[in-house]
Structures are given as C-alpha cells and as structure tokens.
Design a protein around this motif. Structure first.
Motif, PDB file in Angstrom:
ATOM      1  N   TYR A 153       0.701  -1.423   0.117  1.00  8.67           N
ATOM      2  CA  TYR A 153      -0.103  -0.090  -0.089  1.00  8.67           C
ATOM      3  C   TYR A 153       0.776   1.341   0.043  1.00  8.67           C
ATOM      4  O   TYR A 153       0.481   2.229  -0.850  1.00  8.67           O
ATOM      5  CB  TYR A 153      -0.931  -0.213   1.119  1.00  8.67           C
ATOM      6  CG  TYR A 153      -2.333  -0.499   1.072  1.00  8.67           C
ATOM      7  CD1 TYR A 153      -3.053   0.162  -0.050  1.00  8.67           C
ATOM      8  CD2 TYR A 153      -2.845  -1.692   1.484  1.00  8.67           C
ATOM      9  CE1 TYR A 153      -4.339  -0.475  -0.198  1.00  8.67           C
ATOM     10  CE2 TYR A 153      -3.960  -2.276   1.119  1.00  8.67           C
ATOM     11  CZ  TYR A 153      -4.833  -1.453   0.458  1.00  8.67           C
ATOM     12  OH  TYR A 153      -6.225  -1.838   0.021  1.00  8.67           O
ATOM     13  N   GLU A 154       2.077   1.258   0.782  1.00  5.26           N
ATOM     14  CA  GLU A 154       2.939   2.342   0.710  1.00  5.26           C
ATOM     15  C   GLU A 154       3.515   2.574  -0.593  1.00  5.26           C
ATOM     16  O   GLU A 154       3.612   3.787  -0.952  1.00  5.26           O
ATOM     17  CB  GLU A 154       4.051   2.219   1.697  1.00  5.26           C
ATOM     18  CG  GLU A 154       3.546   2.232   3.107  1.00  5.26           C
ATOM     19  CD  GLU A 154       4.568   1.937   4.304  1.00  5.26           C
ATOM     20  OE1 GLU A 154       5.696   1.293   3.933  1.00  5.26           O
ATOM     21  OE2 GLU A 154       4.322   2.013   5.628  1.00  5.26           O
ATOM     22  N   ALA A 155       3.661   1.460  -1.076  1.00  2.92           N
ATOM     23  CA  ALA A 155       4.196   1.556  -2.571  1.00  2.92           C
ATOM     24  C   ALA A 155       3.396   2.170  -3.673  1.00  2.92           C
ATOM     25  O   ALA A 155       3.693   2.913  -4.500  1.00  2.92           O
ATOM     26  CB  ALA A 155       4.718   0.370  -2.914  1.00  2.92           C
ATOM     27  N   MET A 156       2.291   1.856  -3.647  1.00  6.13           N
ATOM     28  CA  MET A 156       0.989   2.202  -4.366  1.00  6.13           C
ATOM     29  C   MET A 156       0.824   3.679  -4.454  1.00  6.13           C
ATOM     30  O   MET A 156       0.260   4.340  -5.391  1.00  6.13           O
ATOM     31  CB  MET A 156      -0.298   1.443  -3.963  1.00  6.13           C
ATOM     32  CG  MET A 156      -0.196  -0.155  -4.496  1.00  6.13           C
ATOM     33  SD  MET A 156      -1.715  -0.984  -3.784  1.00  6.13           S
ATOM     34  CE  MET A 156      -3.084  -0.090  -4.319  1.00  6.13           C
ATOM     35  N   SER A 157       0.918   4.131  -3.191  1.00  6.12           N
ATOM     36  CA  SER A 157       0.892   5.734  -2.774  1.00  6.12           C
ATOM     37  C   SER A 157       2.259   6.617  -2.965  1.00  6.12           C
ATOM     38  O   SER A 157       1.929   7.836  -2.670  1.00  6.12           O
ATOM     39  CB  SER A 157      -0.084   6.010  -1.575  1.00  6.12           C
ATOM     40  OG  SER A 157      -1.242   5.356  -1.548  1.00  6.12           O
ATOM     41  N   ALA A 158       3.227   5.919  -3.417  1.00  2.00           N
ATOM     42  CA  ALA A 158       4.641   6.578  -2.986  1.00  2.00           C
ATOM     43  C   ALA A 158       4.722   7.885  -4.027  1.00  2.00           C
ATOM     44  O   ALA A 158       5.053   8.943  -3.539  1.00  2.00           O
ATOM     45  CB  ALA A 158       5.534   5.510  -3.594  1.00  2.00           C
ATOM     46  N   THR A 159       4.026   7.817  -5.323  1.00  2.35           N
ATOM     47  CA  THR A 159       4.346   8.782  -6.111  1.00  2.35           C
ATOM     48  C   THR A 159       3.004   9.861  -6.276  1.00  2.35           C
ATOM     49  O   THR A 159       3.076  10.981  -6.125  1.00  2.35           O
ATOM     50  CB  THR A 159       4.480   8.527  -7.435  1.00  2.35           C
ATOM     51  OG1 THR A 159       3.472   7.457  -7.933  1.00  2.35           O
ATOM     52  CG2 THR A 159       5.772   7.866  -7.627  1.00  2.35           C
ATOM     53  N   SER A 160       1.814   9.235  -6.156  1.00  3.48           N
ATOM     54  CA  SER A 160       0.565  10.042  -6.135  1.00  3.48           C
ATOM     55  C   SER A 160       0.168  10.676  -4.801  1.00  3.48           C
ATOM     56  O   SER A 160      -0.278  11.597  -4.632  1.00  3.48           O
ATOM     57  CB  SER A 160      -0.623   9.388  -6.716  1.00  3.48           C
ATOM     58  OG  SER A 160      -0.992   8.328  -5.832  1.00  3.48           O
ATOM     59  N   GLY A 161       0.576   9.967  -3.609  1.00  2.00           N
ATOM     60  CA  GLY A 161       0.168  10.356  -2.532  1.00  2.00           C
ATOM     61  C   GLY A 161      -1.346   9.966  -2.088  1.00  2.00           C
ATOM     62  O   GLY A 161      -1.818  10.489  -0.824  1.00  2.00           O
ATOM     63  N   LYS A 162      -2.003   9.633  -3.070  1.00  2.00           N
ATOM     64  CA  LYS A 162      -3.628   9.373  -2.866  1.00  2.00           C
ATOM     65  C   LYS A 162      -3.821   7.906  -2.231  1.00  2.00           C
ATOM     66  O   LYS A 162      -3.032   6.991  -2.510  1.00  2.00           O
ATOM     67  CB  LYS A 162      -4.474   9.740  -4.227  1.00  2.00           C
ATOM     68  CG  LYS A 162      -4.316   8.788  -5.250  1.00  2.00           C
ATOM     69  CD  LYS A 162      -5.248   9.048  -6.416  1.00  2.00           C
ATOM     70  CE  LYS A 162      -5.135   7.956  -7.526  1.00  2.00           C
ATOM     71  NZ  LYS A 162      -6.086   8.196  -8.382  1.00  2.00           N
ATOM     72  N   PRO A 163      -4.827   7.813  -1.580  1.00  2.00           N
ATOM     73  CA  PRO A 163      -5.322   6.477  -1.081  1.00  2.00           C
ATOM     74  C   PRO A 163      -6.066   5.751  -2.112  1.00  2.00           C
ATOM     75  O   PRO A 163      -6.409   6.100  -2.941  1.00  2.00           O
ATOM     76  CB  PRO A 163      -6.166   6.956   0.162  1.00  2.00           C
ATOM     77  CG  PRO A 163      -7.006   8.115  -0.202  1.00  2.00           C
ATOM     78  CD  PRO A 163      -5.667   8.875  -1.110  1.00  2.00           C
ATOM     79  N   GLY A 165      -8.008   1.941  -2.988  1.00  2.00           N
ATOM     80  CA  GLY A 165      -8.878   1.033  -2.364  1.00  2.00           C
ATOM     81  C   GLY A 165      -8.494  -0.410  -2.869  1.00  2.00           C
ATOM     82  O   GLY A 165      -7.630  -0.775  -3.504  1.00  2.00           O
ATOM     83  N   ALA A 166      -9.464  -1.256  -2.354  1.00  2.00           N
ATOM     84  CA  ALA A 166      -9.487  -2.787  -2.626  1.00  2.00           C
ATOM     85  C   ALA A 166      -9.282  -3.331  -4.045  1.00  2.00           C
ATOM     86  O   ALA A 166      -8.554  -3.767  -4.585  1.00  2.00           O
ATOM     87  CB  ALA A 166     -10.609  -3.712  -2.032  1.00  2.00           C
ATOM     88  N   SER A 228      -9.409  -8.466 -14.905  1.00  2.00           N
ATOM     89  CA  SER A 228     -10.216  -8.395 -13.732  1.00  2.00           C
ATOM     90  C   SER A 228      -9.342  -7.714 -12.682  1.00  2.00           C
ATOM     91  O   SER A 228      -8.350  -7.925 -12.316  1.00  2.00           O
ATOM     92  CB  SER A 228     -10.549  -9.831 -13.182  1.00  2.00           C
ATOM     93  OG  SER A 228     -11.236  -9.701 -11.985  1.00  2.00           O
ATOM     94  N   ARG A 229     -10.088  -6.602 -11.980  1.00  2.00           N
ATOM     95  CA  ARG A 229      -9.490  -5.754 -10.928  1.00  2.00           C
ATOM     96  C   ARG A 229     -10.313  -6.099  -9.667  1.00  2.00           C
ATOM     97  O   ARG A 229      -9.926  -5.749  -8.695  1.00  2.00           O
ATOM     98  CB  ARG A 229      -9.758  -4.382 -11.208  1.00  2.00           C
ATOM     99  CG  ARG A 229      -8.839  -3.900 -12.486  1.00  2.00           C
ATOM    100  CD  ARG A 229      -9.163  -2.497 -12.864  1.00  2.00           C
ATOM    101  NE  ARG A 229      -9.486  -1.585 -11.571  1.00  2.00           N
ATOM    102  CZ  ARG A 229      -8.365  -1.045 -11.017  1.00  2.00           C
ATOM    103  NH1 ARG A 229      -7.202  -1.325 -11.136  1.00  2.00           N
ATOM    104  NH2 ARG A 229      -8.696  -0.160  -9.793  1.00  2.00           N
ATOM    105  N   GLN A 230     -11.227  -7.313  -9.796  1.00  2.00           N
ATOM    106  CA  GLN A 230     -11.947  -7.623  -8.587  1.00  2.00           C
ATOM    107  C   GLN A 230     -11.737  -9.134  -8.519  1.00  2.00           C
ATOM    108  O   GLN A 230     -11.336  -9.829  -9.285  1.00  2.00           O
ATOM    109  CB  GLN A 230     -13.400  -7.214  -8.645  1.00  2.00           C
ATOM    110  CG  GLN A 230     -13.614  -5.569  -8.682  1.00  2.00           C
ATOM    111  CD  GLN A 230     -15.055  -5.340  -8.758  1.00  2.00           C
ATOM    112  OE1 GLN A 230     -15.910  -6.018  -9.485  1.00  2.00           O
ATOM    113  NE2 GLN A 230     -15.476  -4.461  -8.006  1.00  2.00           N
ATOM    114  N   MET A 231     -12.123  -9.803  -7.227  1.00  2.00           N
ATOM    115  CA  MET A 231     -12.078 -11.040  -6.913  1.00  2.00           C
ATOM    116  C   MET A 231     -13.220 -11.852  -7.832  1.00  2.00           C
ATOM    117  O   MET A 231     -14.309 -11.120  -7.776  1.00  2.00           O
ATOM    118  CB  MET A 231     -12.231 -11.341  -5.476  1.00  2.00           C
ATOM    119  CG  MET A 231     -11.953 -12.829  -5.034  1.00  2.00           C
ATOM    120  SD  MET A 231     -12.257 -13.040  -3.299  1.00  2.00           S
ATOM    121  CE  MET A 231     -10.810 -11.748  -2.487  1.00  2.00           C
TER     122      MET A 231
END
Length: 261
Positions: A153-163, A165-166, A228-231
C-alpha cells in the motif's frame, strides 16, 4: 505427554489422509481438544511456560503455547504433505505455469492503475513473505502478511500520495505475487486458512488472508484476455464454501471438546 504423543503419531503415520483439508482439520481438531483439556488441567502452568509472550488473555496464551508445542515440530511434516497433495493434484504446476504467463503481461494488462513497488520496496516485501513462510505460528504468519501488505500500500501511494482501495490493491498484489515463490505462498495461505482459530480469521488479518487467496485463485485461473480488478465470482464462491466449512467444523469441535470436558 499427550502433545508429544500426537506429534509422534502424526509424523509416523505419514500422509494417509484423503485430502490436505482433512489433514489440517485433524491438526486443528487436536489443538482445539488440547486447549479444552488444558484449561481444566494441572498441566496448564507448564504449557503456558511454552508461550512466547505474556498475554492477559489465557485462551490466547494457551493457543500460542500449543502452536509452539504442536506446530513447531510438525511444520516441516505438514508442508511436505501439502506439497505432496498439490503436486499430485496438479494445482502447483498450474499456478507456476500461469505465473510465467503473468510475467509477460504489461501493468495495464494486469489491471494495475497505481504505482507498483520499486526494486528496494519489492525486496522488503519479499523478505516479509519469506519470514511468513518460515514461521510455524499462524499468528506470526498473519503478522508478516500484514506487514507485507502495508508495504505494498505504501508503494502504491508513493508517487501520487492518494489513497487506494481494494479494487486497486488486488492487481498490485497479483503483480507482486508474480515475482514471488508461489508454491510457498500457496501452501502458506492454506496453512493459515485452516489452522487459524475461527476468531482469528476476523478483522484485518482475515481480510488480507482472503485477499491473498483471491489473488492466488486469479493467478491459477489466469486468462490474458480476461482483465479483472476484482475477486472473481469463482473465488468468492470458494471462500464462501470455506467459511461455511470452517464454521461448521469449529462448532463441531467445540461440541466434542465440551463433551470430553
């Protein structure tokens, strides 16, 4: 003596179970029975001495101590049996074959919209996953899984800074798993899903464990043209059946333990 007898019997009897689920249920049933017995036994003080931590919750202390007494000596045997089951049923080969296909896909083809971990971050995540694999305790495995997911999760937000979701997390987790030892992770997930106590499957740990299951399920059934981006519905159905079975088995174990007591 009771614990040592069960450990010796389990190792000596080899892999005579019909399925990996049946084998793990047998281990979980023994832990549940031992816990019920020990809460009423003079051996309680001795068994609590085996616990790694001083817990205020006696049940948690007993559970941790039993994991150390039962699962620590059995971990290697359990993993050997799991690998044997899933080599024979072809599921591990299917997983690793599809992993090679996944590695040829672009981030867009994997449905990734967030940042992915760079090489140093990926190394830290792999260290957590390796530590998770080596642990015998389901508690400790889940703790390492949570740390790995936090790093993702930290890596996902590293550049954009935005949260995120699943729906954003699952494709990135799939990307990370494509670079990991999927055989180990597949066995780890099954080990945790069957050996964690029912109450421990709730909350954050249970959520990320089932998310990891969903990602592995996606990889095992991966088709490049089906983004697919969902389960998947199949993964959700499998999790539903697992939850029903674990709840039923948990209730039966409790009733048997109460009758023994």
């Amino acid at each position: 003596v009771l614990v040592q007898g069960f450990v010796s019997y389990t190792v000596q009897s080899g892999n005579k179970h019909a399925s990996s689920t049946e084998m793990l249920q047998g281990v979980q049933q023994m832990i549940t029975s031992l816990r019920s017995y020990l809460t009423q036994s003079s051996e309680l003080t001795h068994i609590l001495d085996q616990s790694d931590q001083e817990d205020c919750d006696t049940e948690v202390s007993i559970q941790k101590a039993l994991h150390k007494c039962v699962l620590k000596p059995l971990r290697g045997h359990i993993y050997s049996c799991l690998a044997d089951f899933h080599s024979k049923d072809g599921s591990l080969k299917k997983l690793t074959d599809n992993q090679l296909v996944l590695q040829t896909q672009s981030l867009a083809q994997l449905g990734v919209t967030a940042s992915v971990p760079d090489a140093p971050a990926l190394e830290k995540i792999q260290q957590r996953l390796s530590a998770m694999h080596l642990a015998y305790s389901p508690f400790k495995k889940v703790a390492q899984l949570l740390k790995a997911c936090k790093l993702i999760y930290e890596a996902m937000s590293a550049t954009s800074g935005k949260p995120y979701g699943a729906d954003d997390f699952l494709p990135v987790l799939t990307y990370v798993l494509a670079t990991s030892n999927l055989t180990n992770l597949s066995l780890d997930v099954e080990y945790m899903m069957e050996l964690l106590d029912q109450g421990q499957l709730q909350g954050e740990g249970g959520y990320y464990l089932t998310t990891m299951f969903g990602a592995l399920f996606h990889i095992s059934s991966f088709q490049p043209k089906l983004l697919s981006r969902q389960m998947s519905d199949e993964a959700k159905s499998s999790l539903y059946q697992w939850r029903r079975r674990r709840t039923l088995h948990h209730n039966q174990s409790r009733r048997r333990s109460a009758q023994v007591g």
